[in-house]
Design a protein around this motif. Structure first.
Motif, short mmCIF file in Angstrom:
data_model
loop_
_atom_site.label_atom_id
_atom_site.label_comp_id
_atom_site.label_asym_id
_atom_site.label_seq_id
_atom_site.Cartn_x
_atom_site.Cartn_y
_atom_site.Cartn_z
N GLU A 480 0.83 -1.20 0.00
CA GLU A 480 0.00 0.00 0.00
C GLU A 480 0.87 1.25 0.00
O GLU A 480 0.59 2.22 -0.72
N HIS A 481 1.91 1.22 0.81
CA HIS A 481 2.82 2.38 0.87
C HIS A 481 3.52 2.58 -0.47
O HIS A 481 3.63 3.70 -0.98
N PHE A 482 3.99 1.48 -1.08
CA PHE A 482 4.70 1.59 -2.35
C PHE A 482 3.79 2.17 -3.43
O PHE A 482 4.17 3.10 -4.14
N PHE A 483 2.59 1.63 -3.54
CA PHE A 483 1.68 2.12 -4.58
C PHE A 483 1.17 3.52 -4.26
O PHE A 483 0.89 4.30 -5.18
N ALA A 484 1.02 3.84 -2.98
CA ALA A 484 0.56 5.18 -2.62
C ALA A 484 1.57 6.23 -3.06
O ALA A 484 1.20 7.30 -3.55
N GLU A 485 2.88 5.93 -2.89
CA GLU A 485 3.91 6.87 -3.34
C GLU A 485 3.87 7.04 -4.85
O GLU A 485 4.01 8.15 -5.37
N SER A 486 3.65 5.92 -5.56
CA SER A 486 3.56 6.01 -7.02
C SER A 486 2.35 6.82 -7.44
O SER A 486 2.42 7.67 -8.35
N GLU A 487 1.22 6.58 -6.78
CA GLU A 487 0.01 7.32 -7.10
C GLU A 487 0.19 8.81 -6.82
O GLU A 487 -0.28 9.66 -7.59
N LEU A 488 0.87 9.11 -5.72
CA LEU A 488 1.09 10.51 -5.39
C LEU A 488 1.98 11.19 -6.43
O LEU A 488 1.73 12.31 -6.85
N SER A 489 3.04 10.47 -6.88
CA SER A 489 3.93 11.04 -7.89
C SER A 489 3.19 11.25 -9.21
O SER A 489 3.34 12.29 -9.86
N ILE A 490 2.38 10.26 -9.58
CA ILE A 490 1.62 10.39 -10.83
C ILE A 490 0.60 11.51 -10.72
O ILE A 490 0.39 12.28 -11.66
N GLY A 491 -0.03 11.62 -9.55
CA GLY A 491 -1.03 12.66 -9.36
C GLY A 491 -0.45 14.06 -9.41
O GLY A 491 -1.15 15.01 -9.73
N GLN A 492 0.85 14.18 -9.10
CA GLN A 492 1.48 15.50 -9.10
C GLN A 492 2.35 15.74 -10.32
O GLN A 492 3.08 16.74 -10.38
N ILE A 493 2.30 14.84 -11.31
CA ILE A 493 3.21 14.96 -12.45
C ILE A 493 2.96 16.22 -13.26
O ILE A 493 3.86 16.77 -13.90
N ALA A 494 1.71 16.72 -13.21
CA ALA A 494 1.39 17.90 -14.01
C ALA A 494 2.20 19.11 -13.60
O ALA A 494 2.48 20.00 -14.42
#
Length: 684
Positions: A480-494
């Motif tokens: 969950e932590h690993f995917f949450a970090e990825s999701e956060l990075s993708i969510g802020q890529i803009a």
């Protein structure tokens, strides 16, 4: 506290200076880089010089620090003043003072002059630093102006100190007073000393702020004066027998010890006190008795010992601040409550963004509760209010806070699963332990309190047994932590594609990613402006308007662009030939004219790159920068780079003859001319 959330994962974070300062910091500092141990300065012994090596038969009577590494020393054996460069080791006796002094004592340096106490007549003589010439003297009953304040008893000076404004402070221990002498040698004021002082056992020093410190060695105390008033008094704790006083640029007070019975030289130190009188430790790099403590312009410390007949040079270097007796530097931070906004919240995970160098350590503990009050020092107190209560001494506060039921400390955590910690509020205790010079740094800390975990995606059978459920939930939290970090990075890529959000290398990467032709010397603001307008500019790329806009962004002025069809409009053949000469005759060419020349060759090169990147591929382009002078048949244009003015009457009868030209011509490749490497000249 800042609150963020990814899908089903709300969390609270502390990640900048203002948030850190809401908690209680003890022996720590919150800066732009994060939370770190307090730094301080310490002294390291650089070298020791024997006094006999400075001058033959030298007997130290007084010392003062001059400019750079220069010291002025009085020699009671030769009744002279010696200038000594502590950097080069060069010593020289000053002829002027040597011929006038009978029994020199204390000495002070102020504003390119040295003032020496002559103990034979209890007078102060000021000499010029450059040639040693006598400037003025102040005696027992007369000052430099030939007057003496009415009602003032004769002077009996025992010690001197220089003030920051160029004045001189003379300690008269017998008369219990401090006499202020201005830079012109006039008595400018008298400060009464309330306590009796033993002659020869009292010393004086002045801080950069103008506070006067008087050391009473037998009484083992220091009195501080400002103006004509004693502002404070504090005891000298530690030295067996105080001997001298010195003050550094930060206002710290240094007290040396004299030789005597009951202690060896290795048991004597220089003791350090804060301006308020609190003990700040000792200078561990020096051991032994001291007669004078001086500070150079860069706070280099010079310690002169009459007993050991040595001059010790100590240089200042940065280190971490340690508490008295502590082997390592350490500090602790207590965060204000992180509020989940719901009771019995299960805090699941703690994430710490920190640098923990080798030989340092980070300890993090947690405390959770549904209420904010705790029993502290015999009373119920709101914990957040207690953290910010400035009336409670820091030591008392840390003792009380450490008595609370904190969790077992986690060592150097990055991502930790919090098991069995629940409550509406969560407090954090972060302890930093450093080495001699290196501190761990905490940039951010985040606490996660999910409503649901990845367990909700598992079949119900995996949730029936409590023990199995707890283990599986903790195991799944890793993914969950690993995917949450990825999701956060993708969510802020803009934000990486927003010129207003990125800086430095990322801004220039974005410019390269968009294939923007820019100059490396452009400021970030100019490049950011270009990136904001790039969609508009790309729509005009390859057009006259596009080239004009790009060059205007770089130079600040819109250029002139002259195309071949404009030249064809000239009816006169002679005029047309002149225009071809000025702007070129290539049918597929055009000429860009700048209103003023760029500042340097790199500016020319940048404009050329812009033109090459923006022009149509089949065309040729020329570049001309207008110069601020008139040359006929060259690029001279009224109201642009040339102007007619009214005759100047100062010219008198001056006349420019027929067939004359005003010229300041460019000679490409001409050394000491107006050649521009990379623009009109190439080095082969």
């Amino acid at each position: 506290m800042a609150t963020y959330a990814t899908e089903q994962r709300p969390f609270l974070t502390i990640n900048h200076r203002k948030r850190w300062e809401e908690g209680f910091l003890h022996e720590l500092a919150a800066g732009e880089e994060g939370l770190a141990l307090l730094s301080a300065y310490r002294y390291r012994l650089q070298r020791t010089v024997p006094l006999d090596g400075i001058a033959a038969g030298f007997e130290l009577a007084g010392a003062a620090a001059g400019p750079c590494s220069l010291l002025y020393l009085t020699d009671s054996n030769a009744n002279s003043v010696v200038s000594y460069d502590a950097e080069s080791g060069r010593a020289e006796r000053l002829e002027g003072p040597s011929s006038l002094l009978q029994r020199p004592g204390s000495i002070a340096y102020t504003h390119r002059g040295i003032s020496v106490l002559d103990r034979a007549e209890s007078s102060v003589i000021r000499f010029a630093e450059v040639n040693g010439q006598r400037i003025w003297s102040v005696g027992p009953g007369i000052d430099a102006a030939g007057r003496y304040p009415a009602g003032l008893d004769p002077l009996n000076i025992t010690d001197l100190a220089a003030g920051p404004d160029g004045s001189l402070y003379a300690l008269d221990a017998g008369q219990r007073r401090i006499v202020r002498i201005d830079s012109g040698g006039r008595i400018a004021g008298v400060i009464p000393v309330t306590e009796p002082l033993a002659e020869g056992r009292a010393a004086i020093a002045v801080s950069r702020e103008g506070f006067v410190y008087v050391l009473d060695a037998p009484g083992r105390k220091i009195a501080v004066y400002s103006g004509l008033v004693k502002t404070q008094e504090f005891p000298v704790e530690g030295p067996v027998s105080p001997s001298c006083i010195g003050i550094d640029q930060e206002g710290l007070v240094y007290i040396g010890e004299s030789e005597g019975e009951g202690a060896s030289e290795d048991e004597r130190f220089i003791h350090v006190f804060r301006p308020d009188g609190g003990k700040a430790g000792v200078v561990s790099a020096f051991r032994g008795s001291s007669g004078n403590i001086l500070f150079g312009h860069d706070d280099t410390m010079y310690v002169l010992s009459r007993a050991a007949r040595t001059l010790s040079v100590l240089v200042r270097e940065q280190a971490l601040r340690k508490r008295d007796g502590a082997p390592l530097a350490s500090g602790v931070y207590y965060a204000k409550a992180l509020d989940s906004a719901s009771f019995a919240t299960p805090w699941q995970e703690l994430s710490v963004d920190a640098d923990v160098p080798e030989s340092t350590q980070l300890e993090v503990s947690c405390l959770a509760s549904d209420r904010k009050t705790f029993y502290l020092k015999g009373a119920e107190r709101d914990l957040d209010a207690y953290l910010s209560d400035a009336a409670v001494p820091p030591g008392v506060k840390t003792d009380a806070l450490d008595g609370l039921p904190w969790s077992e400390p986690m060592l150097n955590p990055k991502d930790a699963y919090l098991q069995g910690i629940s409550g509406k509020y969560l407090w954090l205790r972060i302890r930093l332990i450093g080495s001699d010079r290196v501190t761990p740094t905490v940039r951010a800390v985040s606490a996660v309190f999910p409503k649901d975990s990845y367990l909700r995606y598992m079949p119900g059978v995996y949730q029936e047994d409590d023990a199995s459920r707890s283990f599986l939930e903790r195991y799944l939290s890793l993914f969950e932590h690993f995917f949450a970090e990825s999701e956060l990075s993708i969510g802020q890529i803009a934000r990486w594609f927003d010129p207003d959000a990125v800086t430095g290398e990322y801004l220039r990467w974005l410019a390269g990613w968009l294939a923007v032709a820019y100059d490396e010397n452009w400021t970030e603001e100019k490049l950011r402006l270009l990136l904001r307008r790039i969609p508009e500019l790309y729509r005009k790329r390859g057009t006259r308007a596009g080239i004009e806009s790009m060059i205007e962004l770089f130079t600040g002025d819109k250029p002139y662009i002259v195309e071949r069809f404009q030249l064809e409009a000239a009816e006169d053949a002679e005029v047309k030939q002149l225009l071809y000469k000025l702007f070129g005759s290539d049918p597929y060419g055009f000429c860009v004219v700048l209103k003023s020349p760029p500042e340097d060759a790199s500016g020319y090169a940048a404009v050329k790159r812009i033109i090459e990147a923006e022009k149509p591929a089949h065309t040729a382009a020329g570049l001309v920068a207008l110069q601020p002078w008139i040359v006929l048949d060259h690029h001279s244009y009224l109201e642009i780079n040339s102007a007619f003015t009214k005759p100047n009457p100062r010219l008198g009868e001056a006349v420019i003859e027929r067939d004359s030209a005003l010229d300041d011509r460019d000679f490409p490749g001409y050394v000491r001319g107006k050649s521009r490497v990379g623009a009109d000249t190439v080095l082969a």
